[in-house]
Design a protein around this motif. Structure first.
Motif: not given
Length: 169
Positions: A58-83
């Motif tokens: 497969c070709a390499a995935l290219k980082p996209r700031p918007a996907l990074h932002k969404a992923a970071q927000r979701h990780s923070a939400d999971m950490a904050e709310h313990n799920f």
């Protein structure tokens, strides 16, 4: 040897979704802005994910700031709310999160989440051992990536990870 403490995967678009959770989270939430160490972990996940994709042709995935932002927000939400999961604490889905972060016009989305792995290599290894997660990583039709990582002090689980994948029309 345990694959991981928590893993979950979801796909939106042309492929079905699956989920795997092995235990439940419990710890006091804390959240902080991404540090240099977190940024380093995120970059390492992208690099290791692309190593796996290259092995599969497969070709390499290219980082996209918007996907990074969404992923970071979701990780923070999971950490904050313990799920660990794909539905956010306020009911958001991957579609809601990536579009709110500015990743629009997509033709396919996928998401891997995990908790408890202490290194980038550990989380990618866990995902590669799970059929659903592996399928997301090795889906050659996906072109973009964003990674979220939160280290939560005082937590038995310690780390929360999100990998968002996308492709546009």
């Amino acid at each position: 040897m345990s694959v991981s403490r928590y893993l979950a995967t979801a796909l939106v678009g042309t492929v079905a979704s699956t989920a795997l959770l092995t235990t439940s989270a419990s710890a006091a939430p804390t959240s902080a802005p991404a540090s240099a160490a977190a940024t380093s972990m995120q970059k390492a996940v992208v690099k290791l994910t692309n190593v796996e994709r290259r092995k599969a042709g497969c070709a390499a995935l290219k980082p996209r700031p918007a996907l990074h932002k969404a992923a970071q927000r979701h990780s923070a939400d999971m950490a904050e709310h313990n799920f660990v999961g794909h539905i956010g604490s306020r009911g958001s889905t991957i579609v809601d999160r990536v579009e709110a972060a500015g990743y629009t016009g997509w033709s396919a989305l996928a998401e891997n989440v995990a908790a408890g792995q202490v290194t980038a290599a550990g989380v990618v290894k866990s995902w590669m051992r799970s059929p659903g997660h592996r399928a997301n990583i090795l889906n050659c039709s996906l072109k973009h990536i964003g990674v979220g990582y939160v280290k939560k002090s005082g937590s038995a689980d310690g780390t929360y990870w999100t990998q968002n994948f996308g492709a546009k029309f």
